[in-house]
Design a protein around this motif. Structure first.
Motif, mmCIF file in Angstrom:
data_model
loop_
_atom_site.group_PDB
_atom_site.id
_atom_site.type_symbol
_atom_site.label_atom_id
_atom_site.label_comp_id
_atom_site.label_asym_id
_atom_site.label_seq_id
_atom_site.Cartn_x
_atom_site.Cartn_y
_atom_site.Cartn_z
ATOM 1 N N ASN A 46 0.842 -1.190 0.000
ATOM 2 C CA ASN A 46 0.000 0.000 0.000
ATOM 3 C C ASN A 46 0.880 1.244 0.000
ATOM 4 N N ALA A 47 1.905 1.225 0.826
ATOM 5 C CA ALA A 47 2.893 2.308 0.860
ATOM 6 C C ALA A 47 4.285 1.696 0.876
ATOM 7 N N VAL A 48 5.127 2.133 -0.044
ATOM 8 C CA VAL A 48 6.509 1.665 -0.068
ATOM 9 C C VAL A 48 7.198 2.132 1.214
ATOM 10 N N ASP A 49 7.863 1.198 1.908
ATOM 11 C CA ASP A 49 8.564 1.600 3.126
ATOM 12 C C ASP A 49 10.072 1.393 3.000
ATOM 13 N N THR A 50 10.539 0.147 2.862
ATOM 14 C CA THR A 50 11.978 -0.070 2.757
ATOM 15 C C THR A 50 12.316 -0.838 1.480
ATOM 16 N N TYR A 74 3.244 7.860 -3.379
ATOM 17 C CA TYR A 74 2.592 9.112 -2.996
ATOM 18 C C TYR A 74 1.289 8.745 -2.280
ATOM 19 N N LYS A 75 1.174 9.136 -1.013
ATOM 20 C CA LYS A 75 0.047 8.688 -0.208
ATOM 21 C C LYS A 75 -0.745 9.864 0.364
ATOM 22 N N PRO A 76 -1.878 10.209 -0.240
ATOM 23 C CA PRO A 76 -2.734 11.235 0.371
ATOM 24 C C PRO A 76 -3.379 10.664 1.636
ATOM 25 N N ARG A 77 -3.307 11.378 2.730
ATOM 26 C CA ARG A 77 -3.817 10.874 4.002
ATOM 27 C C ARG A 77 -4.810 11.857 4.609
ATOM 28 N N THR A 78 -5.715 11.339 5.418
ATOM 29 C CA THR A 78 -6.713 12.184 6.063
ATOM 30 C C THR A 78 -6.058 13.167 7.028
ATOM 31 N N SER A 79 -5.069 12.680 7.793
ATOM 32 C CA SER A 79 -4.375 13.546 8.747
ATOM 33 C C SER A 79 -3.084 14.083 8.141
ATOM 34 N N GLN A 84 2.996 10.071 4.492
ATOM 35 C CA GLN A 84 2.429 10.361 3.178
ATOM 36 C C GLN A 84 3.286 9.843 2.026
ATOM 37 N N GLY A 85 4.095 8.857 2.328
ATOM 38 C CA GLY A 85 4.873 8.221 1.279
ATOM 39 C C GLY A 85 6.235 8.858 1.087
#
Length: 324
Positions: A46-50, A74-79, A84-85
């Protein structure tokens, strides 16, 4: 308030299915075919981390015979305080590792037109090691300038998600925005509706709309059971809710299944609660294959004449407005 009808089919001038315009949307990208009879599982982070988790994910997909993946840079987030990626910082190793493990197409969300240039640059730097399907997330389904921007380029196909708080009609018109800008290589994705009526799931699963989308338009249809369900619950027999939701969509004719997986879901930076582990991936793929076979058997029972009669007798879908 009385029931209201879905928009007339001719409102979808480019993507709509109507007499004289029934040829399915078909395109081939990086050697992978997309059309209303295809079937692909698009699993990944869902989101690239490492880099390590990215490679482990691609390796698991390759071992399972998969050529498509999802990767969130690229992660649009509510907070505004949520992760956010890593953005363009992670693109070089994502594309490099995808090529290394034979992943041909990566579904990747973009939130502004500058992201297209960043993706192009990273692909060039890695020798076009893989391909990208631009993903329009549910929050941007009515970001009309972004829709026109992705539609005006022909380098990448587009996967557009249904808006979680708008009607199906409005979401399909968002896809029409993309097509009107020039790019018809589009996949439409159902991902659940935002309402507490779906509790304890994250969203209310809307996969019953698969035949509606296929009746109104000519696009391939994707489902996202991970965001629809949003948790790792299972029935008493041990089958996870995400498996059940995916099967519901596949047996109704879904062409793509967008799914979150992670080497260590508890350490995921985004939505770990809905991610399947890499160990669960083979069972998930087998379950998807069973559901796909069931759909093909259901479809084969109808002769061509019966299909035509069913289509002719089908009422135009109606969408009930909320009653006061």
């Amino acid at each position: 308030m009385s029931p209201v009808k879905m928009a007339a089919k001719n409102e979808f001038r480019i993507l709509g299915r109507r007499e004289g315009n029934e040829e399915p949307i078909r395109f081939t990208y990086r050697g992978v075919e997309f059309h209303p009879d295809c079937f692909h599982v698009v699993a990944g982070l869902n989101a690239v981390d490492t880099r390590e988790y990215t490679e482990r994910t691609f390796r698991a997909l390759k071992e399972a015979g998969q050529v498509c993946a999802r990767m969130g840079a690229y992660k649009p987030r509510t907070s505004p305080y949520s992760f956010q990626g890593y953005g363009k910082q992670c693109l070089p190793y994502v594309f490099e590792l995808a090529g290394k493990h034979g992943i041909r197409v990566i579904s990747m969300e973009v939130t502004r037109d500058e992201h297209l240039d960043e993706i192009r640059a990273a692909l060039r730097a890695t020798g076009e090691a893989t391909g990208v399907m631009l993903q329009i997330g549910t929050r941007n389904t009515q970001n009309f300038e972004l829709l026109k921007a992705v539609g005006s380029q022909r380098d990448f196909p587009i996967l557009i998600k249904r808006g979680f708080g708008i009607t199906l009609h409005e979401s399909l018109l968002a896809a029409e925005y993309v097509a009107a800008a020039g790019n018809r290589d589009i996949v439409f994705c159902l991902r659940g509706m935002k309402t507490h009526l779906g509790d304890p799931h994250r969203n209310l699963v809307d996969f019953a709309h698969i035949p509606v989308v296929k009746r109104l338009t000519r696009m391939p249809v994707c489902i996202d059971p991970s965001h629809s369900v949003g948790l790792r619950g299972a029935d008493p027999d041990g089958l996870p809710d995400i498996f059940h939701a995916a099967a519901q969509g596949i047996v109704s004719g879904a062409n793509l299944v967008l799914t979150d997986i992670h080497p260590e879901p508890r350490k995921a930076l985004v939505d770990g609660a809905q991610a399947l582990s890499l160990e669960e991936l083979p069972a998930f793929l087998e379950d998807c294959a069973i559901a796909r076979e069931a759909y093909l058997k259901r479809r084969s029972r109808l002769t061509a004449g019966q299909r035509q009669e069913t289509q002719m007798n089908a009422d135009e879908p109606q969408m009930n407005a909320e009653k006061a």
